[in-house]
Design a protein around this motif. Structure first.
Motif, PDB file in Angstrom:
ATOM      1  N   LEU A   1    -109.630 -41.820 -41.643  1.00 26.98           N
ATOM      2  CA  LEU A   1    -108.354 -42.378 -41.200  1.00 26.98           C
ATOM      3  C   LEU A   1    -108.470 -43.879 -40.941  1.00 26.98           C
ATOM      4  O   LEU A   1    -109.572 -44.403 -40.755  1.00 26.98           O
ATOM      5  CB  LEU A   1    -107.910 -41.670 -39.915  1.00 26.98           C
ATOM      6  N   VAL A   2    -107.337 -44.565 -40.922  1.00 26.15           N
ATOM      7  CA  VAL A   2    -107.361 -45.994 -40.605  1.00 26.15           C
ATOM      8  C   VAL A   2    -107.853 -46.161 -39.170  1.00 26.15           C
ATOM      9  O   VAL A   2    -107.638 -45.291 -38.317  1.00 26.15           O
ATOM     10  CB  VAL A   2    -105.969 -46.634 -40.788  1.00 26.15           C
ATOM     11  N   PRO A   3    -108.544 -47.266 -38.854  1.00 25.16           N
ATOM     12  CA  PRO A   3    -109.162 -47.431 -37.525  1.00 25.16           C
ATOM     13  C   PRO A   3    -108.179 -47.304 -36.366  1.00 25.16           C
ATOM     14  O   PRO A   3    -108.536 -46.733 -35.327  1.00 25.16           O
ATOM     15  CB  PRO A   3    -109.755 -48.844 -37.597  1.00 25.16           C
ATOM     16  N   GLU A   4    -106.951 -47.814 -36.521  1.00 24.01           N
ATOM     17  CA  GLU A   4    -105.988 -47.757 -35.418  1.00 24.01           C
ATOM     18  C   GLU A   4    -105.654 -46.309 -35.047  1.00 24.01           C
ATOM     19  O   GLU A   4    -105.586 -45.946 -33.869  1.00 24.01           O
ATOM     20  CB  GLU A   4    -104.706 -48.505 -35.802  1.00 24.01           C
ATOM     21  N   PHE A   5    -105.443 -45.480 -36.072  1.00 31.36           N
ATOM     22  CA  PHE A   5    -105.118 -44.079 -35.833  1.00 31.36           C
ATOM     23  C   PHE A   5    -106.335 -43.350 -35.257  1.00 31.36           C
ATOM     24  O   PHE A   5    -106.225 -42.578 -34.292  1.00 31.36           O
ATOM     25  CB  PHE A   5    -104.677 -43.420 -37.148  1.00 31.36           C
TER      26      PHE A   5
END
Length: 435
Positions: free
Chosen positions: A357-361
């Motif tokens: 997943l993308v780091p923010e999520f």
């Protein structure tokens, strides 16, 4: 610093001799600035004396930091020259192929290097300055390393194919089971043999390889021998090959390393490029592969031409209030979420590896306890609200093992193909060494 930055900068033509107006006793004296000069012509490009000297300084510094004794100057000069020629040829291929590295991609690469070395970008620049390198020089060097990697991917990786049958056969083999248990840190020395070599040339190479082996067996430093004698691409790194699994090595080394002791060196073995010796410098592994997975569902609200950033955030906040009030998550996800992959499933992403997943999520998911709802948050995709449904640790799945096997087989084929390709472009190039 973990990532090596090598100077590939091609110096501009230096100024000609400077003649000042200094006089003494009626005589004019010229202040002369030495000229840079060409030390090798490589197809349509050149290598300058300043490039050679700069690389020699870097190699000496690296060896000193490692506590490795320097090989004879002439041997080291030849090794550095061959490395510069190989790099120059690859950069010319990249240029002819239209391969470019944009500023945005280069900025991201520098940020990644800094992060991997546990530094901020500013700390990274300060470290470069202490090593006598400006940010502009570092950017240029990183750009050239990226170009070489990119041209190898295009010219070499496309030749490498791994079939499903090869993967399954490998997993079923004793070697396939072995590679999942241990990794080996290796170094190598290659004594080259030309493709059309006669018997006398082959015998001379074999004698040189045998002499190298005897010196290593009697305690000579393997890294120094590699820097002085090896024709492999990693000679200037003391022959260091990094960490490899047995399956990444060509036969017969793939079956030999499992029985080797740390520090042991193989006898010379004849391969297509020449005679090869390998030293086992360390080993690790044997642990069970465990992957952490999270069961999560989310609602995604995207800004668009008809919905501003503020309106998207406000809608996510209103949905968050409704979820806190006890409304059904799956129902709200089906009605509002704009993630086409999960909306029809009530926002459910099923069990998922956080690293995918993308780091923010991934970060918000890690900070949210099981059974809890997150606050609205932003990712490159839009505004989200997520709920963590559970966490588990799973052993490596069959799919993971198959992917691991495919990667190992592909890397092994890539290494073999790379050496052949580098030898090919060197043989086909016009190279005139002028020192």
């Amino acid at each position: 610093m973990k990532t090596k930055l090598t100077d590939y900068l091609r110096p501009l033509a230096l100024a000609t001799a400077l003649f000042g107006g200094l006089t003494c006793g009626g005589q004019a004296f010229a202040q002369v600035q030495p000229l840079d000069r060409i030390v090798a012509i490589v197809d349509n490009d050149v290598i300058m004396q300043s490039q050679l000297q700069q690389r020699l300084r870097e190699v000496r510094n690296t060896m000193s930091q490692r506590g490795v004794e320097l090989p004879p100057e002439e041997e080291m000069r030849q090794q550095v020259m061959e490395r510069l020629i190989a790099e120059n040829l690859q950069l010319q291929l990249a240029e002819r192929s239209g391969i470019r590295i944009g500023d945005e991609e280069l900025n991201q690469a520098m940020a990644t290097i800094a992060q991997r070395n546990n530094m901020s970008l500013e700390q990274f620049r300060e470290a470069l300055a202490r090593d006598g390198m400006s940010p502009e020089q570092a950017r240029e060097q990183i750009r050239r390393e990226m170009l070489i990697t990119r041209v190898r991917q295009r010219r070499v990786a496309e030749r490498v194919q791994v079939s499903d049958q090869e993967v399954q056969s490998f997993l079923a083999s004793d070697l396939g089971k072995l590679q999942l248990s241990e990794e080996y840190r290796l170094a190598n020395i290659l004594i080259p043999v030309p493709e059309a070599a006669d018997a006398a040339t082959i015998q001379a190479a074999e004698a040189a390889a045998r002499d190298t082996y005897e010196q290593a067996r009697q305690g000579a430093d393997f890294g120094r021998l590699a820097m002085a004698r090896s024709a492999s691409e990693n000679a200037l790194e003391g022959g260091d090959m990094g960490w490899r699994r047995a399956a990444q090595l060509p036969p017969p080394f793939d079956t030999m390393v499992g029985d080797m002791q740390v520090g042991q060196v193989t006898e010379p073995i004849r391969t297509p490029p020449g005679f090869i010796l390998i030293q086992l410098t360390d080993k690790r592994g044997g642990e069970t592969q465990v992957r952490q997975e999270v069961r999560v569902r989310h609602i995604l609200i995207k800004p668009s031409e008809i919905r501003s950033e503020t309106e998207a955030r406000q809608l996510a906040e209103r949905l968050h209030v409704r979820l806190r009030a006890g409304e059904d998550f799956a129902e709200l996800a089906r009605n509002f979420s704009e993630d086409p992959g999960s909306a029809l499933n009530g926002g459910d992403l099923d069990w998922i590896d956080p690293n995918s997943l993308v780091p923010e999520f991934s970060q918000v998911m890690a900070d949210t306890a099981s059974g809890e709802l997150s606050e609205p948050f932003r990712t490159p995709y839009g505004w989200h609200v997520l709920e963590v449904l559970g966490r588990r640790a799973t052993d490596a799945s069959q799919e993971y093992r198959e992917q691991q096997a495919a990667n190992l087989l592909r890397n092994r084929k890539f290494d073999e193909e790379l050496q052949s390709w580098l030898r090919q472009i060197r043989d086909e190039a016009y190279v005139e060494i002028k020192i």
